[in-house]
Design a protein around this motif. Structure first.
Motif, PDB file in Angstrom:
ATOM      1  N   VAL B 285       0.847  -1.204   0.000  1.00  0.00           N
ATOM      2  CA  VAL B 285       0.000   0.000   0.000  1.00  0.00           C
ATOM      3  C   VAL B 285       0.878   1.247   0.000  1.00  0.00           C
ATOM      4  O   VAL B 285       0.686   2.183  -0.789  1.00  0.00           O
ATOM      5  N   ILE B 288       2.789   1.686  -3.420  1.00  0.00           N
ATOM      6  CA  ILE B 288       1.899   2.064  -4.538  1.00  0.00           C
ATOM      7  C   ILE B 288       1.606   3.565  -4.456  1.00  0.00           C
ATOM      8  O   ILE B 288       1.766   4.300  -5.434  1.00  0.00           O
ATOM      9  N   VAL B 342       0.977   2.177 -11.843  1.00  0.00           N
ATOM     10  CA  VAL B 342      -0.222   2.082 -10.982  1.00  0.00           C
ATOM     11  C   VAL B 342      -1.242   3.177 -11.279  1.00  0.00           C
ATOM     12  O   VAL B 342      -2.406   3.041 -10.926  1.00  0.00           O
ATOM     13  N   SER B 344      -1.700   4.284 -14.483  1.00  0.00           N
ATOM     14  CA  SER B 344      -2.117   4.185 -15.886  1.00  0.00           C
ATOM     15  C   SER B 344      -3.568   3.675 -15.941  1.00  0.00           C
ATOM     16  O   SER B 344      -4.022   2.953 -15.049  1.00  0.00           O
ATOM     17  N   GLU B 346      -5.281   1.471 -17.287  1.00  0.00           N
ATOM     18  CA  GLU B 346      -5.554   0.043 -17.148  1.00  0.00           C
ATOM     19  C   GLU B 346      -5.452  -0.452 -15.687  1.00  0.00           C
ATOM     20  O   GLU B 346      -6.116  -1.400 -15.302  1.00  0.00           O
ATOM     21  N   HIS B 347      -4.566   0.173 -14.900  1.00  0.00           N
ATOM     22  CA  HIS B 347      -4.261  -0.368 -13.564  1.00  0.00           C
ATOM     23  C   HIS B 347      -4.673   0.547 -12.413  1.00  0.00           C
ATOM     24  O   HIS B 347      -4.480   0.196 -11.258  1.00  0.00           O
ATOM     25  N   TYR B 351      -4.802  -1.108  -8.680  1.00  0.00           N
ATOM     26  CA  TYR B 351      -3.621  -0.884  -7.843  1.00  0.00           C
ATOM     27  C   TYR B 351      -3.772   0.396  -7.010  1.00  0.00           C
ATOM     28  O   TYR B 351      -3.815   0.348  -5.793  1.00  0.00           O
ATOM     29  N   TYR B 352      -3.879   1.536  -7.669  1.00  0.00           N
ATOM     30  CA  TYR B 352      -3.850   2.801  -6.926  1.00  0.00           C
ATOM     31  C   TYR B 352      -5.078   2.953  -6.021  1.00  0.00           C
ATOM     32  O   TYR B 352      -4.950   3.162  -4.812  1.00  0.00           O
ATOM     33  N   LYS B 353      -6.259   2.811  -6.598  1.00  0.00           N
ATOM     34  CA  LYS B 353      -7.457   2.991  -5.761  1.00  0.00           C
ATOM     35  C   LYS B 353      -7.600   1.862  -4.739  1.00  0.00           C
ATOM     36  O   LYS B 353      -8.051   2.083  -3.619  1.00  0.00           O
ATOM     37  N   LYS B 354      -7.165   0.690  -5.137  1.00  0.00           N
ATOM     38  CA  LYS B 354      -7.179  -0.438  -4.192  1.00  0.00           C
ATOM     39  C   LYS B 354      -6.317  -0.100  -2.968  1.00  0.00           C
ATOM     40  O   LYS B 354      -6.700  -0.347  -1.818  1.00  0.00           O
ATOM     41  N   LEU B 356      -5.589   2.833  -1.820  1.00  0.00           N
ATOM     42  CA  LEU B 356      -6.239   3.874  -0.999  1.00  0.00           C
ATOM     43  C   LEU B 356      -7.373   3.294  -0.145  1.00  0.00           C
ATOM     44  O   LEU B 356      -7.642   3.781   0.945  1.00  0.00           O
ATOM     45  N   ARG B 357      -8.002   2.237  -0.648  1.00  0.00           N
ATOM     46  CA  ARG B 357      -9.035   1.573   0.160  1.00  0.00           C
ATOM     47  C   ARG B 357      -8.386   0.793   1.309  1.00  0.00           C
ATOM     48  O   ARG B 357      -8.865   0.814   2.443  1.00  0.00           O
ATOM     49  N   LEU B 358      -7.290   0.124   0.985  1.00  0.00           N
ATOM     50  CA  LEU B 358      -6.563  -0.618   2.039  1.00  0.00           C
ATOM     51  C   LEU B 358      -6.015   0.327   3.097  1.00  0.00           C
ATOM     52  O   LEU B 358      -5.983  -0.002   4.284  1.00  0.00           O
ATOM     53  N   LYS B 359      -5.612   1.517   2.670  1.00  0.00           N
ATOM     54  CA  LYS B 359      -5.115   2.517   3.618  1.00  0.00           C
ATOM     55  C   LYS B 359      -6.201   2.825   4.648  1.00  0.00           C
ATOM     56  O   LYS B 359      -5.923   2.965   5.846  1.00  0.00           O
ATOM     57  N   ASN B 360      -7.424   2.898   4.182  1.00  0.00           N
ATOM     58  CA  ASN B 360      -8.562   3.147   5.075  1.00  0.00           C
ATOM     59  C   ASN B 360      -8.720   2.003   6.082  1.00  0.00           C
ATOM     60  O   ASN B 360      -8.939   2.238   7.277  1.00  0.00           O
TER      61      ASN B 360
END
Lengths: 90, 462
Positions: B285, B288, B342, B344, B346-347, B351-354, B356-360
């Motif tokens: 996390v 990324i 992360v 781009s 396609e990803h 990757y990136y938004k995933k 940010l969710r895990l960060k939460n």
């Protein structure tokens, strides 16, 4: 996730870098991107994204001149007087 | 000349003879001029501040007006800022004396100072080993006793880790409590200016001077509170026991940090082991988000308004690509490419938004932890300082070594690292305390109380 030469060139172009056929870079990016896939183990469908840990609003202030043009342009290698010269674009 | 002037002159004599490669730029003329002013002020009875006349250094990614600020990159090797960072400005106005700019991993990307364009900083305890990083020059120069304190920057442990490997103290406050104005961005949501000193007790005054709201930084916090030394009180410390079971954690480091837990118990603190959830997701996390922000922040370095610039580019695209390819080092390019990946199209979602969710999710589990404890105690780094060249062999392992420090950045929490002894080869071992957001005072008090107790009991200590 496989990173081939084509993918590397695509990322390199987006990044405005000239990283072509760099085996070490391909290998290291692939290793880390594969490692990042561990995140797929978690179901996050119901979870909101968290950008900042604190709340921030806009900070507005009056525009004031704090630096001279000559200071601001002082670090450019492409200047001519008050202008910056770049290669012809059209 | 006065006392301060002579003291400053003496410092330069020592630095000029030294070969640890702590400094990349010295500003002797400016420092002696400031020293002269200080001596005059002392004569006139104008000594007003606790940092008055104190020599300090600044990591080379923090802007200093008229003094080169290179981020230890070929890209900025000749860059001279036209303004001071707020933290630097506040120190100079309070009479501190800037001695020079310290070595670092290029743009803060690394944990050994081996990624510096100006060569590695050597560890003061053993020159064949690294000083840590990315603020390696700052930590090493403090350990060598050149200046009283140094400003570093901490994006994932870059103040605390080198401080630990050099046997000194590194403090990273809550995100937003020290202005980032003038700190050249790597990962804006994690970057924070920190302070390196020998003693915890010296951090209070420096922090009170440089901390506080600044309208030039849109993420500057209005919740800043000045700190003061408080008497010992009963605090609850949580020991994330699963982090002590990590296979990469060296036994000597582990045992010393567990000894710290025992010491805190002896001092009357409540110490309890707990299982920290979601630790396996912290590093991916963190990297990324950090890489994504780096790829965006470092887009500004195109060589046009400042920075490395080729003379014979044939097109604008050629100019950008060549300036960036020749100006950036390998690790910086890798993180830009990773960040671009992360972000781009396609990803971006996976990757990136995933991340940010895990960060939460990670934030929620930390919030629960801090309902039970005032502080979290852990190692800083899995080992003592590595040999020069050693970390290059396994880049993934190098990233994983950041496990103890990056959470403070991910969640913006205050944390500190300080020495708790040495391994069998005589290399320093540190431990880390992480506190609740905006609770700097508890972090500093707990660290100070330990340091004072440790020094009383162990004369072979720091």
């Amino acid at each position: 996730m496989k990173i081939d030469s084509e993918k590397l060139k695509y990322l390199s172009d987006l990044s405005k870098l000239d990283v072509i056929n760099d085996k070490k870079m391909i290998e290291e990016l692939e290793t880390f991107i594969s490692y990042m896939e561990i995140l797929n183990n978690v179901d996050t469908e119901e979870v909101d994204i968290l950008l900042h840990t604190s709340e921030y609003g806009n900070v507005l202030r009056e525009d004031t001149e704090s630096e001279k043009d000559s200071d601001v342009l002082g670090n450019s290698n492409l200047k001519d007087g008050e202008f910056i010269i770049v290669p012809k674009t059209v | 000349m006065g006392k301060t002037y002579d003291k400053i002159l003496e410092i330069y004599k020592r630095i000029e003879k030294d070969d640890h490669n702590c400094f990349v730029t010295l500003c002797k003329d400016e420092a002696l001029k400031q020293a002269e002013k200080i001596d005059n002020d002392i004569r006139d009875g104008k000594e007003v501040s606790s940092v008055f006349g104190l020599p300090f250094s600044v990591k080379d990614n923090i802007c200093t007006k008229g003094i080169k600020t290179t981020c230890c990159s070929k890209m900025l090797k000749d860059f001279v800022p036209s303004y001071n960072a707020t933290a630097v400005d506040r120190l100079l106005k309070n009479g501190a004396i800037l001695i020079g700019k310290t070595n670092m991993d290029e743009f803060g990307m690394g944990s050994s100072t081996e990624n510096s364009y100006f060569g590695v900083t050597k560890n003061p305890y053993d020159k064949s080993k690294v000083a840590g990083g990315s603020s390696g020059g700052s930590a090493a120069e403090i350990a060598l006793g050149f200046t009283s304190f140094s400003l570093g920057s901490d994006t994932g442990g870059s103040v605390r880790q080198p401080a630990s490997l050099c046997g000194v103290t590194g403090f990273k406050p809550t995100y937003g409590n020290i202005s980032r104005y003038g700190l050249i961005s790597y990962s804006s949501s994690f970057d924070q200016i920190g302070i390196i000193t020998k003693k915890v007790k010296d951090l209070y005054d420096i922090y009170n001077i440089i901390g506080g709201y600044d309208n030039k930084d849109s993420t500057s916090s209005k919740n800043f509170k000045k700190v003061k030394t408080n008497d010992i009180k009963i605090l609850k410390i949580g020991l994330p026991i699963n982090l002590f079971e990590d296979k990469n954690l060296d036994d000597e480091v582990k045992n010393k940090v567990l000894d710290v837990a025992k010491t805190y118990k002896d001092l009357g603190f409540f110490v309890e082991e707990f299982y920290m959830e979601n630790t396996e997701y912290i590093i991916p996390v963190y990297y990324i988000i950090a890489s994504a922000e780096a790829s965006s922040n470092l887009a500004r370095f195109d060589g046009v308004r400042y920075g490395y610039c080729v003379k014979d580019a044939v097109s604008l695209d050629d100019l950008y690509k060549r300036n960036r390819s020749e100006g950036f080092g390998y690790e910086v390019k890798k993180r830009i490419m990773l960040g671009t990946f992360v972000l781009s199209d396609e990803h971006y979602e996976s990757y990136y938004k995933k991340a940010l969710r895990l960060k939460n999710i990670i934030k929620k589990s930390f919030n629960n932890t801090f309902l039970k404890y005032d502080l979290i105690l852990s190692p800083v780094f899995p080992t003592t300082a590595l040999n020069i060249g050693e970390s290059k062999n396994n880049p993934l392992k190098t990233y994983l070594s950041d496990i103890y420090t990056v959470t403070s950045n991910l969640l913006g929490l205050p944390s500190i690292s300080l020495n708790c002894g040495f391994d069998s080869k005589g290399m320093p071992i540190g431990f880390e305390l992480i506190g609740k957001a905006f609770d700097e005072n508890t972090v500093l008090d707990a660290a100070r109380i330990y340091q004072e107790y440790f020094e009383k009991g162990d004369k072979n200590g720091i």
